[in-house]
Structure formats: C-alpha cells, structure tokens
Motif scaffolding. Structure first.
Motif, mmCIF file in Angstrom:
data_model
loop_
_atom_site.group_PDB
_atom_site.id
_atom_site.type_symbol
_atom_site.label_atom_id
_atom_site.label_comp_id
_atom_site.label_asym_id
_atom_site.label_seq_id
_atom_site.Cartn_x
_atom_site.Cartn_y
_atom_site.Cartn_z
ATOM 1 N N LEU A 245 -16.838 19.626 -72.167
ATOM 2 C CA LEU A 245 -16.993 18.743 -71.009
ATOM 3 C C LEU A 245 -17.780 19.415 -69.881
ATOM 4 C CD1 LEU A 245 -13.466 17.075 -70.912
ATOM 5 C CD2 LEU A 245 -15.596 16.195 -71.902
ATOM 6 N N LEU A 246 -17.791 20.736 -69.839
ATOM 7 C CA LEU A 246 -18.567 21.429 -68.788
ATOM 8 C C LEU A 246 -20.068 21.190 -68.948
ATOM 9 C CD1 LEU A 246 -16.581 24.755 -68.367
ATOM 10 C CD2 LEU A 246 -16.681 22.787 -66.818
ATOM 11 N N PRO A 247 -20.659 21.434 -70.134
ATOM 12 C CA PRO A 247 -22.085 21.102 -70.247
ATOM 13 C C PRO A 247 -22.351 19.600 -70.141
ATOM 14 C CG PRO A 247 -21.243 21.909 -72.353
ATOM 15 C CD PRO A 247 -20.161 22.109 -71.330
ATOM 16 N N ALA A 248 -21.362 18.780 -70.522
ATOM 17 C CA ALA A 248 -21.524 17.333 -70.354
ATOM 18 C C ALA A 248 -21.672 16.980 -68.883
ATOM 19 C CB ALA A 248 -20.337 16.595 -70.968
ATOM 20 N N ALA A 249 -20.822 17.555 -68.044
ATOM 21 C CA ALA A 249 -20.909 17.301 -66.598
ATOM 22 C C ALA A 249 -22.237 17.807 -66.045
ATOM 23 C CB ALA A 249 -19.736 17.955 -65.878
ATOM 24 N N GLY A 250 -22.673 18.961 -66.519
ATOM 25 C CA GLY A 250 -23.964 19.491 -66.079
ATOM 26 C C GLY A 250 -25.114 18.591 -66.487
ATOM 27 N N SER A 251 -25.036 18.059 -67.687
ATOM 28 C CA SER A 251 -26.080 17.164 -68.171
ATOM 29 C C SER A 251 -26.122 15.871 -67.361
ATOM 30 C CB SER A 251 -25.852 16.866 -69.651
ATOM 31 O OG SER A 251 -26.922 16.124 -70.175
ATOM 32 N N LEU A 252 -24.951 15.346 -67.010
ATOM 33 C CA LEU A 252 -24.925 14.126 -66.192
ATOM 34 C C LEU A 252 -25.405 14.399 -64.766
ATOM 35 C CD1 LEU A 252 -21.689 12.423 -67.532
ATOM 36 C CD2 LEU A 252 -24.069 11.709 -67.891
ATOM 37 N N ALA A 253 -25.111 15.579 -64.240
ATOM 38 C CA ALA A 253 -25.644 15.946 -62.919
ATOM 39 C C ALA A 253 -27.168 16.049 -62.983
ATOM 40 C CB ALA A 253 -25.022 17.253 -62.450
ATOM 41 N N LEU A 254 -27.680 16.626 -64.063
ATOM 42 C CA LEU A 254 -29.133 16.707 -64.258
ATOM 43 C C LEU A 254 -29.732 15.309 -64.345
ATOM 44 C CD1 LEU A 254 -31.711 18.354 -64.879
ATOM 45 C CD2 LEU A 254 -31.039 18.264 -67.306
ATOM 46 N N PHE A 255 -29.050 14.420 -65.048
ATOM 47 C CA PHE A 255 -29.491 13.018 -65.158
ATOM 48 C C PHE A 255 -29.658 12.385 -63.773
ATOM 49 C CE2 PHE A 255 -27.372 8.770 -65.023
ATOM 50 C CZ PHE A 255 -28.451 8.000 -65.429
ATOM 51 N N VAL A 256 -28.671 12.545 -62.922
ATOM 52 C CA VAL A 256 -28.723 11.959 -61.576
ATOM 53 C C VAL A 256 -29.863 12.574 -60.772
ATOM 54 C CG1 VAL A 256 -27.470 11.709 -59.406
ATOM 55 C CG2 VAL A 256 -26.288 11.359 -61.577
ATOM 56 N N TRP A 257 -30.021 13.880 -60.871
ATOM 57 C CA TRP A 257 -31.093 14.557 -60.145
ATOM 58 C C TRP A 257 -32.457 14.070 -60.633
ATOM 59 C CZ3 TRP A 257 -34.631 18.444 -61.845
ATOM 60 C CH2 TRP A 257 -35.413 18.974 -60.822
ATOM 61 N N LEU A 258 -32.617 13.958 -61.959
ATOM 62 C CA LEU A 258 -33.892 13.492 -62.504
ATOM 63 C C LEU A 258 -34.207 12.073 -62.048
ATOM 64 C CD1 LEU A 258 -33.660 14.940 -66.125
ATOM 65 C CD2 LEU A 258 -35.276 15.639 -64.329
ATOM 66 N N LEU A 259 -33.198 11.216 -61.973
ATOM 67 C CA LEU A 259 -33.435 9.863 -61.466
ATOM 68 C C LEU A 259 -33.983 9.885 -60.041
ATOM 69 C CD1 LEU A 259 -30.514 7.528 -62.614
ATOM 70 C CD2 LEU A 259 -32.934 7.316 -63.163
ATOM 71 N N SER A 260 -33.535 10.856 -59.256
ATOM 72 C CA SER A 260 -33.982 10.931 -57.861
ATOM 73 C C SER A 260 -35.438 11.373 -57.734
ATOM 74 C CB SER A 260 -33.080 11.880 -57.063
ATOM 75 O OG SER A 260 -33.364 13.226 -57.388
#
Length: 107
Positions: free
Chosen positions: A35-50
C-alpha cells in the motif's frame, strides 16, 4: 502534441498502478506494505494531472479517453487477456474523442 500524449499516458499508468497494488493486497494476498508504493503512485497521479496546460475539466475529459486505452493495454500486457474487436473499437472511439478535445485546446 507528443508531450501531452506522454503526460497523459504517464498519468494513466500512475493511476492504474496506484489502484492495482491495493487490488493485489485485497485479492491476491500481497503484503500490506504494498500500500505504500500504491499511495506514492496515486500521489504521483495527482501531481501529473496538475501539470496539464488547460482547465481541469478539459483535462479530465480528454484524460478519460487516454485512460481507457491505457487500461486496455494494461489488460493485455499485465493480465494477459486478449483484446476483442469491441475493445479495439471502444478504444478507437474514446481516443478519437480525446483527440478532438485536445486539438480544441489550441483554438
């Protein structure tokens, strides 16, 4: 145009990975630590959208088409499922819609 496409594909992969890893934990008995890399990947997703250059609503609309096509490629490459004619047709339709939206950004 290629920069935008690459950014959309990277965004879609970050979202798919961020959702696939918890799936492995919930359904395939992976360690809770996944779940730790999953959370990191979702944070990256949000940043990339920005990073996308236009209003968020247009980004989300165009991203939806790219996401669908990327998810089908994931289905084939990761899950090993052969894509049907309907998968290809659906991907073509949503990619055409995404392209229309993206091309409209310039006007």
């Amino acid at each position: 145009m290629f920069k935008i496409l690459f950014l959309f594909i990277a965004t879609a992969l970050a979202e798919i990975i961020g959702c696939f890893l918890p799936y492995l934990w919930l359904r395939k008995s992976a360690s809770v630590w996944i779940l730790l890399p999953a959370a990191g990947s979702l944070a990256l997703f949000v940043w990339l959208l920005s990073l996308h250059p236009v209003a968020s609503g247009r980004v989300y609309a165009a991203y939806g088409g790219i996401y669908v096509a990327t998810a089908l490629v994931w289905l084939r490459l990761v899950d090993g499922v052969k894509l049907s004619m309907y998968d290809w047709l659906g991907a073509s339709v949503v990619l055409a819609g995404a392209l229309i939206i993206i091309l409209g950004w310039r006007t």
